[in-house]
Write a protein that holds these residues in place. Structure first.
Motif, PDB file in Angstrom:
ATOM      1  N   ASN A  50     -35.701   7.219  49.530  1.00 45.44           N
ATOM      2  CA  ASN A  50     -36.876   7.806  48.874  1.00 45.44           C
ATOM      3  C   ASN A  50     -37.604   8.813  49.747  1.00 45.44           C
ATOM      4  OD1 ASN A  50     -36.736   6.727  46.325  1.00 45.44           O
ATOM      5  ND2 ASN A  50     -37.942   4.904  46.824  1.00 45.44           N
ATOM      6  N   ASP A  51     -37.617   8.573  51.083  1.00 43.81           N
ATOM      7  CA  ASP A  51     -38.346   9.496  51.953  1.00 43.81           C
ATOM      8  C   ASP A  51     -37.714  10.882  51.962  1.00 43.81           C
ATOM      9  OD1 ASP A  51     -36.097   8.516  53.218  1.00 43.81           O
ATOM     10  OD2 ASP A  51     -37.004   8.489  55.217  1.00 43.81           O
TER      11      ASP A  51
ATOM     12  N   ARG B  70     -38.298  12.531  48.467  1.00 41.95           N
ATOM     13  CA  ARG B  70     -39.664  13.065  48.322  1.00 41.95           C
ATOM     14  C   ARG B  70     -39.804  14.376  49.088  1.00 41.95           C
ATOM     15  NH1 ARG B  70     -41.426   7.533  48.159  1.00 41.95           N
ATOM     16  NH2 ARG B  70     -41.363   7.429  50.441  1.00 41.95           N
ATOM     17  N   LEU B  71     -39.262  14.409  50.300  1.00 46.27           N
ATOM     18  CA  LEU B  71     -39.370  15.623  51.106  1.00 46.27           C
ATOM     19  C   LEU B  71     -38.642  16.791  50.433  1.00 46.27           C
ATOM     20  CD1 LEU B  71     -39.924  16.257  54.561  1.00 46.27           C
ATOM     21  CD2 LEU B  71     -37.645  17.046  53.987  1.00 46.27           C
TER      22      LEU B  71
ATOM     23  N   SER C  60     -40.806  14.333  62.020  1.00 48.69           N
ATOM     24  CA  SER C  60     -40.501  13.619  60.777  1.00 48.69           C
ATOM     25  C   SER C  60     -38.999  13.346  60.710  1.00 48.69           C
ATOM     26  CB  SER C  60     -40.935  14.454  59.568  1.00 48.69           C
ATOM     27  OG  SER C  60     -40.305  13.996  58.385  1.00 48.69           O
TER      28      SER C  60
ATOM     29  N   ALA D   2     -37.352  12.226  58.192  1.00 42.71           N
ATOM     30  CA  ALA D   2     -36.834  12.729  56.915  1.00 42.71           C
ATOM     31  C   ALA D   2     -36.570  14.225  56.996  1.00 42.71           C
ATOM     32  CB  ALA D   2     -37.821  12.426  55.792  1.00 42.71           C
TER      33      ALA D   2
END
Length: 334
Positions: free
Chosen positions: A265-266, A269-270, A306, A308
């Motif tokens: 999910n991370d 989303r990114l 980050s 992600a």
């Protein structure tokens, strides 16, 4: 993508110049070179062959030193790593011919282009991306499927298909093979079966027909396009699978190891944030193969802190370092 890869091919296409901006302002040093350190009577045996790919990446080979790799910058500066050590140098450009005619190295060696007049550059062509007065491209009515190849087979992840009778028959046959006739098959196997395997087996069966053995086994209605055009991988999987990673300007990104949404999910989303906030590119040809660079993205949402962002965008050297460090930290078996 369609106008670039589904054009009707003509025999005279091979005589056309390169795409304007294709080299990104980097000089052309590809070709055969005479080495000043080789005696005059052995010049032909000592020819240096230089291959140049996008971004100024060089592959060099010659009988006297074997194989070497190097880089070339827009200002003509060279860096070549030989077995015995690295050398710097620079390319001397003939402005009239539009190509480098001499490579001069810091150790005194000089490479002179063989037959520079013959390899002088043809006028570049403006990219053709849509029909119009300045674009005479003609689409091939027989090409119905654009599909990518990743090094281990045709990909079933993302592909473009044209509405046609052949396309309907292909989809029905491929889905039937994957989900009815041969349930162990995946969609990828079914695509390969119906656009390649049958033609290849048919050609191999006619052992006396040399022409059939040298004919491309890919179905006439399909065309293989570079992976990054439709199917760029996130930087982590591009590194571990040795294939094209997503860079700014690419159309799509694929996360091949994301089998369950919760664990990814991370990065989802990114990627969605990037798609929503991406500005219109200043260059109308952004994303074209001759402009692709695996650099750190300019997107404001990117951060080296980050995980992600690094997984999606890299850059590749950073994610390689992290990957190798994690491999070293894993407990050894036995």
């Amino acid at each position: 993508i369609i106008y670039q890869y589904a054009q009707k091919r003509h025999a005279e296409d091979t005589a056309l110049g390169e795409i304007c901006g294709e080299r990104g302002g980097i000089p052309d040093v590809s070709g055969d070179w005479f080495d000043s350190w080789v005696p005059p009577d052995l010049q032909e045996e000592g020819i240096v062959v230089v291959s140049q790919s996008i971004g100024g990446i060089l592959s060099v080979s010659a009988q006297q030193f074997g194989d070497a790799e190097g880089t070339l910058e827009p200002d003509g500066s060279l860096h070549v790593a030989f077995d015995g050590g690295a050398l710097r140098g620079h390319a001397v450009i003939d402005e009239q011919l539009g190509v480098a005619v001499r490579l001069e190295f810091e150790n005194g060696a000089v490479w002179t282009r063989r037959d520079a007049e013959r390899v002088s550059r043809l006028p570049c062509r403006e990219p053709c991306t849509a029909p119009g007065s300045d674009c005479a491209a003609e689409l091939d009515p027989d090409i119905d499927l654009l599909v990518t190849e990743e090094g281990w087979g045709l990909s079933s992840a993302n592909w473009l298909i044209r509405r046609s009778r052949w396309s309907l028959d292909f989809l029905m046959a491929a889905l039937t093979a994957a989900h009815v006739d041969m349930r162990l098959f995946g969609d990828q196997d079914a695509i390969i079966l119906h656009v390649m395997n049958r033609q290849a087996l048919r050609a191999a069966a006619v052992v006396d027909d040399l022409e059939s053995l040298t004919t491309d086994p890919l179905d006439r209605h399909a065309a293989v396009v570079p992976q990054f055009e439709l199917n760029s991988y996130d930087a982590l999987n591009a590194l571990t699978m040795d294939c094209d990673m997503f860079v700014e300007g690419d159309l799509l990104i694929t996360f091949p190891q994301c089998k369950d949404a919760e664990g990814c999910n991370d990065v989802f989303r990114l990627a969605a944030d990037y798609a929503k906030s991406a500005q219109e590119p200043a260059d109308p040809h952004a994303g074209a193969w001759w402009l692709r660079r695996e650099d750190r993205p300019r997107w404001p949402g990117y951060s080296l802190h980050s995980s992600a962002a690094i997984r999606v965008f890299g850059p590749r050297p950073v994610i390689r370092e992290i990957f190798l460090r994690e491999q070293e930290m894993r407990p050894q078996k036995g």
